[in-house]
Design an enzyme around this catalytic site. Structure first.
Site, PDB file in Angstrom:
ATOM      1  N   ASP A 155       0.832  -1.202   0.000  1.00 59.33           N
ATOM      2  CA  ASP A 155       0.000   0.000   0.000  1.00 59.33           C
ATOM      3  C   ASP A 155       0.868   1.253   0.000  1.00 59.33           C
ATOM      4  O   ASP A 155       1.386   1.660   1.041  1.00 59.33           O
ATOM      5  CB  ASP A 155      -0.908  -0.016   1.230  1.00 59.33           C
ATOM      6  CG  ASP A 155      -1.909   1.134   1.237  1.00 59.33           C
ATOM      7  OD1 ASP A 155      -1.956   1.887   0.237  1.00 59.33           O
ATOM      8  OD2 ASP A 155      -2.633   1.282   2.233  1.00 59.33           O
ATOM      9  N   ASP A 197      -1.691   5.367  -5.744  1.00 61.39           N
ATOM     10  CA  ASP A 197      -1.956   4.586  -4.544  1.00 61.39           C
ATOM     11  C   ASP A 197      -2.239   3.138  -4.925  1.00 61.39           C
ATOM     12  O   ASP A 197      -3.278   2.840  -5.509  1.00 61.39           O
ATOM     13  CB  ASP A 197      -3.142   5.201  -3.790  1.00 61.39           C
ATOM     14  CG  ASP A 197      -3.480   4.467  -2.496  1.00 61.39           C
ATOM     15  OD1 ASP A 197      -2.749   3.538  -2.129  1.00 61.39           O
ATOM     16  OD2 ASP A 197      -4.486   4.836  -1.861  1.00 61.39           O
TER      17      ASP A 197
END
Length: 360
Positions: free
Chosen positions: A21, A231
Protein backbone atom coordinates in the site's frame (compact mmCIF):
# COMPACT_ATOMS: atom_id res chain seq x y z
CA UNK A 1 -6.95 -6.09 -7.38
CA UNK A 2 -4.46 -5.25 -4.67
CA UNK A 3 -0.91 -6.58 -4.88
CA UNK A 4 -0.36 -9.06 -2.05
CA UNK A 5 3.26 -9.79 -1.13
CA UNK A 6 4.60 -12.51 1.17
CA UNK A 7 6.87 -11.05 3.84
CA UNK A 8 9.04 -13.16 6.20
CA UNK A 9 8.83 -11.64 9.69
CA UNK A 10 10.53 -12.62 12.96
CA UNK A 11 13.22 -15.10 13.96
CA UNK A 12 12.84 -17.76 12.70
CA UNK A 13 10.85 -16.07 9.94
CA UNK A 14 7.10 -16.60 9.54
CA UNK A 15 5.82 -15.69 6.08
CA UNK A 16 2.66 -13.58 6.19
CA UNK A 17 0.64 -12.06 3.32
CA UNK A 18 0.50 -8.27 3.24
CA UNK A 19 -1.19 -5.83 0.86
CA UNK A 20 1.40 -3.48 -0.65
CA UNK A 21 0.00 0.00 0.00
CA UNK A 22 1.78 3.12 -1.27
CA UNK A 23 -1.02 5.23 0.19
CA UNK A 24 -0.47 4.47 3.88
CA UNK A 25 2.31 4.52 6.44
CA UNK A 26 1.99 1.92 9.19
CA UNK A 27 2.72 -1.72 8.38
CA UNK A 28 0.62 -4.14 10.38
CA UNK A 29 0.06 -7.87 10.56
CA UNK A 30 -2.52 -10.27 11.91
CA UNK A 31 -1.26 -11.67 15.21
CA UNK A 32 -2.57 -14.76 16.95
CA UNK A 33 -1.13 -17.81 18.60
CA UNK A 34 -0.98 -20.75 16.22
CA UNK A 35 -2.66 -24.00 17.16
CA UNK A 36 -0.71 -27.18 16.36
CA UNK A 37 -3.99 -28.89 15.55
CA UNK A 38 -4.94 -26.43 12.84
CA UNK A 39 -3.59 -26.04 9.33
CA UNK A 40 -1.11 -23.19 8.67
CA UNK A 41 -2.67 -19.75 8.89
CA UNK A 42 -1.87 -16.37 7.37
CA UNK A 43 -1.32 -14.81 10.80
CA UNK A 44 1.87 -14.22 12.78
CA UNK A 45 2.51 -15.91 16.13
CA UNK A 46 4.62 -13.53 18.28
CA UNK A 47 5.50 -16.29 20.74
CA UNK A 48 7.48 -18.11 18.03
CA UNK A 49 9.81 -15.16 17.27
CA UNK A 50 12.90 -14.58 19.42
CA UNK A 51 13.28 -11.02 18.07
CA UNK A 52 9.68 -9.94 18.83
CA UNK A 53 8.91 -7.41 21.55
CA UNK A 54 6.12 -5.02 22.46
CA UNK A 55 6.82 -1.33 21.93
CA UNK A 56 7.28 0.31 25.36
CA UNK A 57 4.67 2.85 26.37
CA UNK A 58 7.42 5.42 27.02
CA UNK A 59 8.62 5.22 23.41
CA UNK A 60 8.43 8.46 21.41
CA UNK A 61 6.31 6.64 18.84
CA UNK A 62 3.72 5.99 21.56
CA UNK A 63 3.31 9.63 22.52
CA UNK A 64 -0.42 10.57 22.49
CA UNK A 65 0.11 13.51 20.14
CA UNK A 66 2.07 11.56 17.53
CA UNK A 67 0.83 12.89 14.14
CA UNK A 68 1.63 9.56 12.47
CA UNK A 69 -1.69 8.11 13.67
CA UNK A 70 -5.21 9.26 12.82
CA UNK A 71 -6.27 8.77 16.45
CA UNK A 72 -4.10 9.29 19.56
CA UNK A 73 -2.18 6.25 20.80
CA UNK A 74 -2.87 5.04 24.31
CA UNK A 75 -1.23 2.82 26.90
CA UNK A 76 -3.28 -0.18 28.00
CA UNK A 77 -1.83 -2.92 30.22
CA UNK A 78 1.64 -1.61 29.42
CA UNK A 79 0.95 -2.08 25.69
CA UNK A 80 0.95 0.80 23.20
CA UNK A 81 -2.44 0.75 21.47
CA UNK A 82 -2.97 2.40 18.05
CA UNK A 83 -5.94 3.04 15.77
CA UNK A 84 -5.49 3.76 12.08
CA UNK A 85 -8.29 4.95 9.78
CA UNK A 86 -8.05 4.59 6.01
CA UNK A 87 -9.61 6.77 3.31
CA UNK A 88 -12.32 4.21 2.62
CA UNK A 89 -13.44 4.36 6.26
CA UNK A 90 -11.99 1.03 7.37
CA UNK A 91 -10.18 0.82 10.71
CA UNK A 92 -7.15 -1.17 11.81
CA UNK A 93 -6.25 -1.16 15.48
CA UNK A 94 -4.03 -3.18 17.77
CA UNK A 95 -0.75 -2.87 19.63
CA UNK A 96 2.54 -1.49 18.37
CA UNK A 97 5.33 -4.06 18.39
CA UNK A 98 8.92 -4.47 17.19
CA UNK A 99 10.40 -7.22 15.04
CA UNK A 100 12.69 -7.82 12.09
CA UNK A 101 11.74 -8.45 8.46
CA UNK A 102 13.84 -10.67 6.22
CA UNK A 103 14.74 -9.07 2.89
CA UNK A 104 16.71 -12.04 1.57
CA UNK A 105 18.16 -15.31 2.95
CA UNK A 106 21.22 -13.36 4.12
CA UNK A 107 19.74 -9.95 4.96
CA UNK A 108 17.32 -8.83 7.66
CA UNK A 109 16.23 -5.37 8.67
CA UNK A 110 16.93 -3.78 12.00
CA UNK A 111 13.97 -4.06 14.41
CA UNK A 112 11.02 -2.16 12.90
CA UNK A 113 7.85 -0.75 14.43
CA UNK A 114 4.78 -2.70 13.27
CA UNK A 115 1.13 -2.94 14.16
CA UNK A 116 -0.09 -6.22 15.62
CA UNK A 117 -3.84 -6.74 15.38
CA UNK A 118 -6.37 -9.50 15.90
CA UNK A 119 -9.46 -7.41 15.32
CA UNK A 120 -9.30 -6.38 11.65
CA UNK A 121 -11.71 -8.14 9.34
CA UNK A 122 -9.03 -8.41 6.65
CA UNK A 123 -7.16 -11.70 6.15
CA UNK A 124 -3.96 -9.92 5.11
CA UNK A 125 -1.90 -7.27 6.79
CA UNK A 126 -0.72 -4.02 5.22
CA UNK A 127 2.81 -3.16 4.09
CA UNK A 128 2.81 0.64 4.40
CA UNK A 129 4.97 2.14 1.64
CA UNK A 130 4.33 5.91 1.64
CA UNK A 131 6.80 8.68 2.56
CA UNK A 132 6.06 8.64 6.30
CA UNK A 133 8.77 8.00 8.87
CA UNK A 134 7.08 4.76 10.06
CA UNK A 135 6.61 3.34 6.55
CA UNK A 136 8.53 0.22 5.59
CA UNK A 137 10.89 2.03 3.12
CA UNK A 138 11.68 4.75 5.68
CA UNK A 139 12.37 2.39 8.59
CA UNK A 140 14.27 -0.17 6.48
CA UNK A 141 16.23 2.51 4.58
CA UNK A 142 14.92 1.29 1.21
CA UNK A 143 16.06 3.65 -1.57
CA UNK A 144 14.05 2.20 -4.42
CA UNK A 145 11.21 -0.28 -4.93
CA UNK A 146 8.95 -1.35 -7.77
CA UNK A 147 6.01 -3.62 -8.43
CA UNK A 148 3.71 -4.94 -11.12
CA UNK A 149 0.03 -5.47 -10.30
CA UNK A 150 -1.28 -8.55 -12.15
CA UNK A 151 -4.11 -8.17 -14.63
CA UNK A 152 -7.46 -9.18 -13.19
CA UNK A 153 -9.68 -10.90 -15.73
CA UNK A 154 -13.22 -11.35 -14.43
CA UNK A 155 -13.37 -12.85 -10.96
CA UNK A 156 -10.94 -15.81 -11.06
CA UNK A 157 -10.76 -18.26 -8.21
CA UNK A 158 -6.99 -18.41 -8.59
CA UNK A 159 -5.38 -15.02 -8.07
CA UNK A 160 -2.46 -14.35 -10.44
CA UNK A 161 0.84 -13.44 -8.84
CA UNK A 162 2.37 -9.99 -9.25
CA UNK A 163 6.00 -8.96 -8.77
CA UNK A 164 7.72 -6.84 -6.12
CA UNK A 165 11.34 -5.63 -6.20
CA UNK A 166 13.32 -3.96 -3.44
CA UNK A 167 16.24 -2.07 -4.95
CA UNK A 168 17.07 -1.97 -8.64
CA UNK A 169 14.61 -3.39 -11.13
CA UNK A 170 16.38 -5.14 -14.05
CA UNK A 171 13.86 -3.59 -16.44
CA UNK A 172 14.36 0.02 -15.28
CA UNK A 173 16.32 1.02 -18.39
CA UNK A 174 13.00 0.88 -20.27
CA UNK A 175 11.05 3.06 -17.80
CA UNK A 176 9.89 6.63 -18.33
CA UNK A 177 9.98 8.84 -15.24
CA UNK A 178 8.11 11.77 -13.77
CA UNK A 179 9.35 13.83 -10.84
CA UNK A 180 7.35 13.80 -7.63
CA UNK A 181 5.81 17.13 -6.72
CA UNK A 182 6.16 18.78 -3.32
CA UNK A 183 4.20 21.70 -1.89
CA UNK A 184 5.89 22.79 1.34
CA UNK A 185 3.65 25.85 1.64
CA UNK A 186 0.51 23.71 2.13
CA UNK A 187 1.98 20.73 4.03
CA UNK A 188 -0.35 21.24 6.97
CA UNK A 189 -3.54 21.90 5.01
CA UNK A 190 -6.40 19.54 5.99
CA UNK A 191 -7.05 18.22 2.46
CA UNK A 192 -3.40 17.63 1.57
CA UNK A 193 -1.47 14.42 2.24
CA UNK A 194 2.23 15.34 2.56
CA UNK A 195 3.22 11.66 2.79
CA UNK A 196 1.63 10.65 -0.53
CA UNK A 197 3.42 10.20 -3.86
CA UNK A 198 2.13 13.29 -5.68
CA UNK A 199 2.31 13.09 -9.49
CA UNK A 200 2.31 15.90 -12.11
CA UNK A 201 -0.78 14.84 -14.05
CA UNK A 202 -1.58 17.08 -17.01
CA UNK A 203 -4.66 15.67 -18.68
CA UNK A 204 -6.91 12.82 -19.84
CA UNK A 205 -7.56 11.60 -23.37
CA UNK A 206 -10.45 9.41 -24.49
CA UNK A 207 -10.62 7.91 -28.00
CA UNK A 208 -7.71 10.08 -29.11
CA UNK A 209 -9.19 13.39 -27.98
CA UNK A 210 -7.96 15.37 -24.99
CA UNK A 211 -10.69 16.42 -22.58
CA UNK A 212 -10.96 20.11 -21.74
CA UNK A 213 -9.74 19.86 -18.16
CA UNK A 214 -7.38 22.60 -16.89
CA UNK A 215 -4.06 21.31 -15.54
CA UNK A 216 -4.84 23.19 -12.30
CA UNK A 217 -7.55 20.59 -11.57
CA UNK A 218 -4.78 18.04 -11.01
CA UNK A 219 -2.79 20.28 -8.64
CA UNK A 220 -3.60 21.05 -5.00
CA UNK A 221 -5.23 24.39 -4.28
CA UNK A 222 -4.49 26.55 -1.24
CA UNK A 223 -6.41 24.15 0.99
CA UNK A 224 -4.79 21.02 -0.46
CA UNK A 225 -7.75 19.84 -2.58
CA UNK A 226 -6.89 18.54 -6.04
CA UNK A 227 -3.67 16.71 -5.18
CA UNK A 228 -2.99 13.83 -7.61
CA UNK A 229 -1.48 10.75 -5.96
CA UNK A 230 -0.69 7.19 -6.99
CA UNK A 231 -1.96 4.59 -4.54
CA UNK A 232 -1.51 0.84 -4.89
CA UNK A 233 -3.89 0.26 -1.98
CA UNK A 234 -6.93 1.90 -3.61
CA UNK A 235 -8.69 -0.28 -6.17
CA UNK A 236 -10.09 2.25 -8.62
CA UNK A 237 -9.11 5.69 -9.86
CA UNK A 238 -10.95 8.68 -8.38
CA UNK A 239 -11.17 12.18 -9.82
CA UNK A 240 -12.33 15.48 -8.35
CA UNK A 241 -15.65 16.79 -9.66
CA UNK A 242 -14.32 19.04 -12.44
CA UNK A 243 -12.28 16.21 -13.99
CA UNK A 244 -14.81 13.47 -13.34
CA UNK A 245 -17.70 15.38 -14.90
CA UNK A 246 -15.71 15.76 -18.15
CA UNK A 247 -14.93 12.03 -18.25
CA UNK A 248 -18.56 11.10 -17.59
CA UNK A 249 -19.78 13.64 -20.16
CA UNK A 250 -17.62 11.96 -22.81
CA UNK A 251 -18.66 8.43 -21.81
CA UNK A 252 -22.35 9.38 -21.82
CA UNK A 253 -22.01 11.00 -25.26
CA UNK A 254 -20.84 7.75 -26.85
CA UNK A 255 -22.41 5.02 -24.69
CA UNK A 256 -25.09 6.77 -22.64
CA UNK A 257 -27.93 4.64 -23.99
CA UNK A 258 -26.20 1.56 -22.56
CA UNK A 259 -25.76 3.00 -19.03
CA UNK A 260 -27.42 1.15 -16.17
CA UNK A 261 -29.72 3.88 -14.79
CA UNK A 262 -29.44 4.73 -11.10
CA UNK A 263 -26.82 2.04 -10.47
CA UNK A 264 -23.78 2.80 -8.28
CA UNK A 265 -21.28 0.02 -7.59
CA UNK A 266 -19.66 0.03 -4.17
CA UNK A 267 -21.00 3.49 -3.47
CA UNK A 268 -18.46 5.08 -5.82
CA UNK A 269 -18.70 3.87 -9.47
CA UNK A 270 -21.71 5.17 -11.39
CA UNK A 271 -20.67 4.64 -15.03
CA UNK A 272 -21.91 1.06 -15.21
CA UNK A 273 -23.38 -1.04 -18.00
CA UNK A 274 -25.27 -4.24 -18.72
CA UNK A 275 -24.49 -6.08 -21.91
CA UNK A 276 -21.43 -6.84 -24.00
CA UNK A 277 -18.42 -5.20 -22.31
CA UNK A 278 -16.19 -5.52 -25.39
CA UNK A 279 -18.75 -3.73 -27.52
CA UNK A 280 -19.19 -0.97 -24.92
CA UNK A 281 -15.43 -0.63 -24.51
CA UNK A 282 -15.12 -0.06 -28.25
CA UNK A 283 -17.74 2.67 -28.08
CA UNK A 284 -15.78 4.45 -25.33
CA UNK A 285 -12.30 3.90 -26.82
CA UNK A 286 -8.82 3.95 -25.31
CA UNK A 287 -8.12 6.16 -22.30
CA UNK A 288 -4.84 7.88 -21.53
CA UNK A 289 -3.77 9.52 -18.28
CA UNK A 290 -1.14 12.12 -19.20
CA UNK A 291 1.75 13.35 -17.06
CA UNK A 292 4.74 15.63 -17.45
CA UNK A 293 7.82 14.45 -19.41
CA UNK A 294 5.56 12.78 -21.98
CA UNK A 295 4.66 9.95 -19.60
CA UNK A 296 1.31 8.28 -20.32
CA UNK A 297 -0.74 5.54 -18.69
CA UNK A 298 -2.63 3.92 -21.56
CA UNK A 299 -5.80 1.98 -20.75
CA UNK A 300 -6.82 -0.03 -23.80
CA UNK A 301 -10.51 0.01 -24.69
CA UNK A 302 -10.68 -3.69 -23.78
CA UNK A 303 -9.71 -2.79 -20.19
CA UNK A 304 -11.65 0.44 -19.65
CA UNK A 305 -14.44 -1.53 -17.93
CA UNK A 306 -14.17 -3.74 -14.86
CA UNK A 307 -16.33 -6.82 -14.32
CA UNK A 308 -18.01 -6.13 -10.95
CA UNK A 309 -20.19 -9.25 -11.04
CA UNK A 310 -23.76 -10.07 -11.97
CA UNK A 311 -23.14 -9.26 -15.61
CA UNK A 312 -22.39 -5.62 -14.77
CA UNK A 313 -19.28 -3.78 -16.01
CA UNK A 314 -18.21 -0.35 -14.76
CA UNK A 315 -15.70 2.22 -15.95
CA UNK A 316 -12.92 1.97 -13.36
CA UNK A 317 -13.15 5.65 -12.44
CA UNK A 318 -15.20 7.15 -9.62
CA UNK A 319 -15.99 10.57 -8.24
CA UNK A 320 -13.62 11.47 -5.38
CA UNK A 321 -16.39 13.08 -3.34
CA UNK A 322 -18.23 9.73 -3.20
CA UNK A 323 -15.10 8.27 -1.59
CA UNK A 324 -15.03 11.13 0.90
CA UNK A 325 -11.82 12.65 -0.44
CA UNK A 326 -10.91 15.80 -2.36
CA UNK A 327 -7.88 14.29 -4.13
CA UNK A 328 -7.28 12.64 -7.50
CA UNK A 329 -6.14 9.06 -6.88
CA UNK A 330 -4.62 6.73 -9.49
CA UNK A 331 -5.69 3.32 -8.17
CA UNK A 332 -4.32 -0.15 -8.81
CA UNK A 333 -6.93 -0.93 -11.50
CA UNK A 334 -5.01 1.47 -13.76
CA UNK A 335 -1.62 0.15 -12.66
CA UNK A 336 -2.25 -3.40 -13.87
CA UNK A 337 0.35 -5.09 -16.08
CA UNK A 338 2.90 -2.30 -15.89
CA UNK A 339 5.97 -1.63 -13.82
CA UNK A 340 5.68 1.19 -11.31
CA UNK A 341 8.99 2.16 -9.72
CA UNK A 342 9.49 4.55 -6.79
CA UNK A 343 12.94 6.15 -6.61
CA UNK A 344 12.98 7.66 -3.13
CA UNK A 345 16.42 9.25 -3.48
CA UNK A 346 15.78 10.74 -6.91
CA UNK A 347 12.19 11.62 -5.90
CA UNK A 348 10.64 10.25 -9.08
CA UNK A 349 8.25 7.54 -10.25
CA UNK A 350 8.90 5.39 -13.31
CA UNK A 351 6.48 3.45 -15.54
CA UNK A 352 7.24 0.63 -17.95
CA UNK A 353 5.58 -2.16 -19.89
CA UNK A 354 5.25 -5.47 -18.06
CA UNK A 355 3.51 -8.84 -18.08
CA UNK A 356 3.13 -10.15 -14.56
CA UNK A 357 -0.24 -11.80 -14.99
CA UNK A 358 0.87 -15.40 -15.42
CA UNK A 359 -1.01 -17.73 -13.05
CA UNK A 360 0.95 -19.22 -10.11
Amino acid sequence: MALIVSIPIGTPPQTVPMVLDTGSQLSWIQCQKKSPRKSPTTSFDPSLSSTFSNLPCNSRVCMPRNPDFTLPTSCENNLCHYSYFYADGTLADGNLVIDKLRLSPSQTTRPLVLGCTNSSGEAQGILGMNLGRLSFPSQAKIKKFSYCVPLRQGTPRVTPIGTFYLGKNPNSHTFKYVNLLSFPQIQSMPNFDPLAYTLPMTGIMIAGKKLSIPVSVFRPDAGGSGQTMIDSGTQYTFLVDEAYSKVKEKVVSVAGRRLKPGYVHGGSLDMCFDGNSIEIGRLIGDMVFQFENGVDILINKERVLDDVGGGVHCVGIGRSSLLGTSSNIIGNFHQQSRWVEFDLVGRKVGFGAANCSKPP
